[in-house]
Design a protein around this motif. Sequence first.
Motif, short mmCIF file in Angstrom:
data_model
loop_
_atom_site.label_atom_id
_atom_site.label_comp_id
_atom_site.label_asym_id
_atom_site.label_seq_id
_atom_site.Cartn_x
_atom_site.Cartn_y
_atom_site.Cartn_z
N ASP A 1 -13.89 6.45 -0.36
CA ASP A 1 -14.58 5.97 -1.55
C ASP A 1 -15.67 6.68 -1.41
OD1 ASP A 1 -13.90 4.21 -3.49
OD2 ASP A 1 -15.24 2.57 -2.29
N THR B 1 -11.51 2.55 -0.07
CA THR B 1 -10.55 3.79 0.42
C THR B 1 -10.98 4.17 1.66
OG1 THR B 1 -10.92 4.90 -1.10
CG2 THR B 1 -9.18 3.67 -1.78
N SER B 2 -10.39 4.81 2.26
CA SER B 2 -11.60 5.61 2.97
C SER B 2 -12.26 7.07 2.24
CB SER B 2 -10.38 6.19 4.02
OG SER B 2 -9.97 7.76 3.94
N GLU C 1 -7.51 7.54 -3.75
CA GLU C 1 -7.14 8.22 -2.37
C GLU C 1 -6.08 9.52 -2.76
OE1 GLU C 1 -7.97 7.49 1.72
OE2 GLU C 1 -9.11 7.86 -0.20
N LEU D 1 -6.11 2.18 2.75
CA LEU D 1 -6.55 2.04 1.73
C LEU D 1 -7.40 0.55 1.80
CD1 LEU D 1 -4.81 3.18 -0.15
CD2 LEU D 1 -4.76 2.11 -2.33
N THR E 1 0.04 7.12 5.31
CA THR E 1 -0.73 6.24 3.81
C THR E 1 -0.57 4.59 4.68
OG1 THR E 1 -0.01 6.84 1.83
CG2 THR E 1 -0.99 5.17 1.66
N LEU F 1 -6.08 2.68 -7.62
CA LEU F 1 -6.87 3.22 -6.11
C LEU F 1 -5.90 3.83 -5.81
CD1 LEU F 1 -8.99 -0.12 -6.39
CD2 LEU F 1 -10.06 2.06 -6.68
N ALA F 2 -5.00 4.05 -5.31
CA ALA F 2 -4.38 4.96 -4.41
C ALA F 2 -4.00 6.14 -4.91
CB ALA F 2 -3.01 4.25 -4.45
N ALA G 1 1.43 3.89 -3.12
CA ALA G 1 0.63 5.37 -2.95
C ALA G 1 1.74 6.12 -3.32
CB ALA G 1 0.67 5.92 -0.96
N VAL H 1 1.32 -0.89 0.42
CA VAL H 1 0.23 0.19 -0.16
C VAL H 1 0.68 1.29 -0.20
CG1 VAL H 1 -1.44 1.18 1.01
CG2 VAL H 1 -2.48 -1.39 1.05
N TRP I 1 -11.67 0.45 9.37
CA TRP I 1 -12.67 1.26 8.77
C TRP I 1 -13.89 1.52 9.90
CZ3 TRP I 1 -17.86 1.25 7.33
CH2 TRP I 1 -18.38 2.84 6.62
N SER J 1 -4.12 8.70 4.53
CA SER J 1 -4.56 7.57 3.58
C SER J 1 -5.08 6.87 3.12
CB SER J 1 -3.59 7.97 1.75
OG SER J 1 -3.80 9.48 0.81
#
Length: 499
Positions: free
Chosen positions: A204, A201-202, A244, A217, A126, A240-241, A106, A102, A134, A215
């Motif tokens: 999303d 992701t946070s 985010e 994931l 990150t 996706l990184a 990032a 991750v 989450w 950040s």
Amino acid sequence: MSNPPFGFGFGMPDPDKRPGNDASGSGGGQGGDPFQQLGQMLSQLGQMLSQAGSSSGPVNYDLAKQIALQRLASESGDSAGAERSMGFTAPSGELEQGDNAVRDAAHLAELWLDEATILPAGATQTVAWSAKDWVEKTLPTWQRLCDPVAQQVSSAWTEALPEEAKQAAGPLLSMLGQMGGMAFGSQLGNALAELGSEVLTSADIGLPLGPETTSALLPANIEKFTDGLERPASEVLVFLAAREAAHQRLFAHVPWLRQRLLATVEEFAKGITVDVSGLEQLAGQIDPTNPQSIEQAMSSGLFEPQTTPEQKAALTRLETLLALVEGWVDVVVADAVGNRLPGADALRETLRRRRATGGPAEQTFATLVGLELRPRRMRAASALWKLVGDRHGTETRDHLWSHPDLMPTTDDLDEPMDFADRLGGTVIGADVDPIAELEKTQRAESESGADSESSAASESSEAEGGSNGDAEGASGSESGDDADGGSDSAGGSASNDDR
């Protein structure tokens, strides 16, 4: 709306229920043993009552957290797998490997984003989150979003009681409030479990749910998401990184954005009104000897909230702002990774459809706070940001975020060319004060209006002087000067009022 808003669904799913185990009747189906169903309901009620004293607000968040974590563990299929997915017993080497992947993704994404936007990196760290992480990290933000609507619904039940009933109930009203808090907590817990099992992701769902400058994931969810795509997992992770990281750049360096997004959701929730006249009809549908009649009555729609004009206005503002955020992220990420990741275009379209059509995450949010969190105009916003960037450059495009008054409006999404034309060749620099520029324009308009009035008054006094003689003309001229002064004063007052 397709789903009843937060607090309007009565069902309390069994936290210990495992997928595929509906034969026992735990799902509350019509074919189950009624005595077994009643026993399960009483067991759930006992668990909820044991939590009654842990929260005094409109929602029992301790219960919500407990239910969410239990559901996430049970849905993993087996206890060992649940513990690994929740991060409890995974080997340290395995966890470290996930964190490293991750962080590497990032870091690469941030380097590419530096070339696509003038906004600097917004995250100081990150991290890789499990679904459990989450739930725990985003719960404070959910509390802020859910409290207003839960308070409205709770007060509606109390206000619906006749005055003599309120007096007779006495301390029972407090117990009613606790029961409402537990019911809301149960619904929130189940919704958070569903969301936690699918978000990538946070950010999303477009809201800054997690801690600032962080950040995050969710590798386990990303792995499930990747299974349906024909792209390498590492490519999907980097893409996706980048999304985010782009969200975090906005949330960190646009000071008004985080507050405006959350405040608009709060404004919508606080505007919820309930037609309590339906309570009498609702009560007539409930058979105390049949627990299922309670759930059927609550899901009948009689107690759904009424949408007010104020809520519609708030929803329009929220949808526009979400579209602008998602559109900007879409364009910036495409610029950053488009020539570097072979599958970037396919991934971009997949994420666009996922956000625009509203997946389970958006449907769950609609259940939580009573609105659909979908950027319906995301494609239009993306086209607008692309047009502005192509015609005026990245700096002008990104400096529009410096103040909300500079941002495109809902009408601008319909006519992006007009918005780009209005920007002209002006470069909005970092040292520009939008308020000062607005006041400068208003002063110029005011002075221009005052000059016009002064010129008209002077011509009028000269004409009057010519017809009445030199002496009268001189007197009329002085009077005209006084009138001009009054006009200037009035014009300045009007300008101040407008301002």
